[in-house]
Design a protein around this motif. Structure first.
Motif, PDB file in Angstrom:
ATOM      1  N   LEU A 287     -11.826   6.087  -3.545  1.00 32.14           N
ATOM      2  CA  LEU A 287     -11.292   6.855  -2.417  1.00 32.14           C
ATOM      3  C   LEU A 287     -11.139   8.328  -2.786  1.00 32.14           C
ATOM      4  CD1 LEU A 287      -8.548   4.396  -1.058  1.00 32.14           C
ATOM      5  CD2 LEU A 287     -10.892   4.717  -0.237  1.00 32.14           C
ATOM      6  N   LYS A 288     -10.641   8.582  -4.000  1.00 31.42           N
ATOM      7  CA  LYS A 288     -10.527   9.973  -4.455  1.00 31.42           C
ATOM      8  C   LYS A 288     -11.891  10.651  -4.499  1.00 31.42           C
ATOM      9  CE  LYS A 288      -6.367   9.264  -7.254  1.00 31.42           C
ATOM     10  NZ  LYS A 288      -5.814   9.226  -8.633  1.00 31.42           N
TER      11      LYS A 288
ATOM     12  N   ALA B 293      -7.685   7.044   3.991  1.00 33.28           N
ATOM     13  CA  ALA B 293      -7.717   7.117   2.524  1.00 33.28           C
ATOM     14  C   ALA B 293      -6.696   8.128   2.016  1.00 33.28           C
ATOM     15  CB  ALA B 293      -9.115   7.486   2.040  1.00 33.28           C
ATOM     16  N   ARG B 294      -6.556   9.240   2.719  1.00 32.30           N
ATOM     17  CA  ARG B 294      -5.559  10.249   2.329  1.00 32.30           C
ATOM     18  C   ARG B 294      -4.152   9.649   2.365  1.00 32.30           C
ATOM     19  NH1 ARG B 294      -9.053  13.294   5.629  1.00 32.30           N
ATOM     20  NH2 ARG B 294     -10.227  14.866   4.419  1.00 32.30           N
ATOM     21  N   ARG B 295      -3.869   8.876   3.412  1.00 35.88           N
ATOM     22  CA  ARG B 295      -2.553   8.238   3.510  1.00 35.88           C
ATOM     23  C   ARG B 295      -2.358   7.223   2.390  1.00 35.88           C
ATOM     24  NH1 ARG B 295      -3.316   6.827   9.836  1.00 35.88           N
ATOM     25  NH2 ARG B 295      -3.085   8.928  10.704  1.00 35.88           N
ATOM     26  N   THR B 296      -3.409   6.446   2.129  1.00 33.00           N
ATOM     27  CA  THR B 296      -3.325   5.429   1.089  1.00 33.00           C
ATOM     28  C   THR B 296      -3.035   6.050  -0.266  1.00 33.00           C
ATOM     29  OG1 THR B 296      -4.864   3.981   2.266  1.00 33.00           O
ATOM     30  CG2 THR B 296      -4.581   3.569  -0.090  1.00 33.00           C
ATOM     31  N   LEU B 297      -3.742   7.127  -0.587  1.00 34.90           N
ATOM     32  CA  LEU B 297      -3.541   7.778  -1.870  1.00 34.90           C
ATOM     33  C   LEU B 297      -2.166   8.444  -1.945  1.00 34.90           C
ATOM     34  CD1 LEU B 297      -7.087   9.305  -2.406  1.00 34.90           C
ATOM     35  CD2 LEU B 297      -6.066   7.351  -3.590  1.00 34.90           C
ATOM     36  N   PHE B 298      -1.695   8.968  -0.814  1.00 36.51           N
ATOM     37  CA  PHE B 298      -0.361   9.562  -0.795  1.00 36.51           C
ATOM     38  C   PHE B 298       0.693   8.510  -1.116  1.00 36.51           C
ATOM     39  CE2 PHE B 298       3.558  10.147   1.652  1.00 36.51           C
ATOM     40  CZ  PHE B 298       4.025  11.314   1.082  1.00 36.51           C
ATOM     41  N   PHE B 299       0.604   7.349  -0.434  1.00 35.89           N
ATOM     42  CA  PHE B 299       1.607   6.314  -0.660  1.00 35.89           C
ATOM     43  C   PHE B 299       1.470   5.673  -2.037  1.00 35.89           C
ATOM     44  CE2 PHE B 299       1.827   6.362   4.059  1.00 35.89           C
ATOM     45  CZ  PHE B 299       3.176   6.670   4.159  1.00 35.89           C
ATOM     46  N   SER B 300       0.265   5.619  -2.567  1.00 35.68           N
ATOM     47  CA  SER B 300       0.104   5.083  -3.926  1.00 35.68           C
ATOM     48  C   SER B 300       0.792   5.994  -4.933  1.00 35.68           C
ATOM     49  CB  SER B 300      -1.373   4.925  -4.282  1.00 35.68           C
ATOM     50  OG  SER B 300      -2.003   6.181  -4.465  1.00 35.68           O
ATOM     51  N   GLU B 301       0.702   7.308  -4.706  1.00 32.41           N
ATOM     52  CA  GLU B 301       1.391   8.245  -5.592  1.00 32.41           C
ATOM     53  C   GLU B 301       2.902   8.155  -5.410  1.00 32.41           C
ATOM     54  OE1 GLU B 301       2.254  10.709  -8.484  1.00 32.41           O
ATOM     55  OE2 GLU B 301       0.244   9.882  -8.061  1.00 32.41           O
TER      56      GLU B 301
END
Length: 303
Positions: free
Chosen positions: A6-7, A68-76
């Protein structure tokens, strides 16, 4: 599908060029192309149109990468919460306290803690020392600020944080109000407002023993639990009482506090911190460290 993919897709969407995206990601171009292709196959959609002039994000790609941006934000956020939870910067802290802790120690401690650890969910509950010890040992509280000394049997470690001493509380129009000091031995005939034997057993025992030491038995007119209540009863003219000197800041014009000349020196009072050594959370550890910074513990401790 992996966070790594995703990144990579997000960087590629920014550059729309495999070579520049690979440079930003510090990797070679062929592995990047392979990774994006596998992501598209897994999702079953084309994320990028490959045109002679370069790449173009498809409508499906826009929708995928937006999420994907939301997913990566919440993963962080999850990673950060884990780090802060381990360090005590995030999580829950349940603090119990007795009313007399609010005179000076607790407001300073809680205000400083909230400023230093704003992401900790703080719950504070007032009760008696005996009840707070029970709650602590059944793990429904993390730490407690108690009256010292603690005479109830407990597995908690008790550390005296703030020493205090008793003073005699009398109504402003009582004959004793004009005195600059008074001895316990003079109070045998005075109506006395005592701490509740059942709800505040430590304070009840302590004051009873002090009278015993000077050879008198107080004439108990009323029992009460909270110091504020006792002060109100004194102001109402129902009797005299022994209260912590720290209560002077909450004493109105209708009550006078008089120093005692014969209080047994070895009988110390104050506010103590109670913890269970084998059940100290990261957030509780931070509060304990902060309390010892704000008020260096006195020499007394109970195990």
């Amino acid at each position: 599908m992996e966070f790594r993919q995703l990144k990579q897709a997000l960087v590629l969407a920014e550059t729309l060029n495999f070579h520049r995206a690979a440079e930003k990601l510090h990797m070679a171009q062929p592995p990047l192309s392979t990774s994006i292709k596998k992501l598209e196959e897994e999702l079953g959609v084309t994320l990028f149109d490959r045109l002679p002039s370069g790449l173009r994000l498809t409508p499906a790609g826009e929708a995928v990468l937006r999420n994907a941006r939301r997913t990566l934000f919440f993963s962080e956020e999850i990673r950060r919460a884990a780090r802060e939870g381990e360090s005590g910067e995030q999580g829950q802290l349940r603090v119990g306290f007795v009313g007399s802790a609010t005179y000076s120690l607790m407001p300073q401690l809680i205000r400083t803690f909230r400023r230093r650890y704003p992401r900790v969910e703080l719950t504070i509950e007032e009760s008696t020392t005996a009840e707070l010890l029970r709650r602590l040992e059944e793990h429904s509280l993390d730490v407690a600020l108690l009256r010292f000394p603690v005479l109830e049997p407990t597995n908690a470690t008790i550390t005296l944080l703030q020493s205090d001493h008793f003073m005699l509380a009398v109504s402003a129009d009582a004959p004793l109000a004009g005195r600059s000091e008074v001895a316990l031995a003079e109070l045998a005939d005075e109506p006395f407002i005592m701490y509740s034997r059942t709800l505040v057993p430590s304070m009840h025992t302590l004051t009873t023993y002090a009278f015993h030491e000077v050879g008198i038995k107080p004439r108990v007119a009323q029992e009460a639990v909270q110091v504020q209540t006792i002060l109100s009863l004194v102001e109402s003219g129902l009797g005299i009482a022994l209260v912590p000197a720290a209560a002077i800041r909450y004493t109105g014009s209708g009550v006078r506090l008089i120093p005692l000349t014969d209080w047994p020196v070895r009988m110390k009072i104050g506010i103590a911190l109670a913890t269970l050594p084998d059940a100290v959370t990261a957030t509780a550890r931070n509060l304990i460290d902060l309390a010892r910074t704000i008020v260096p513990p006195a020499a007394d401790a109970q195990e």
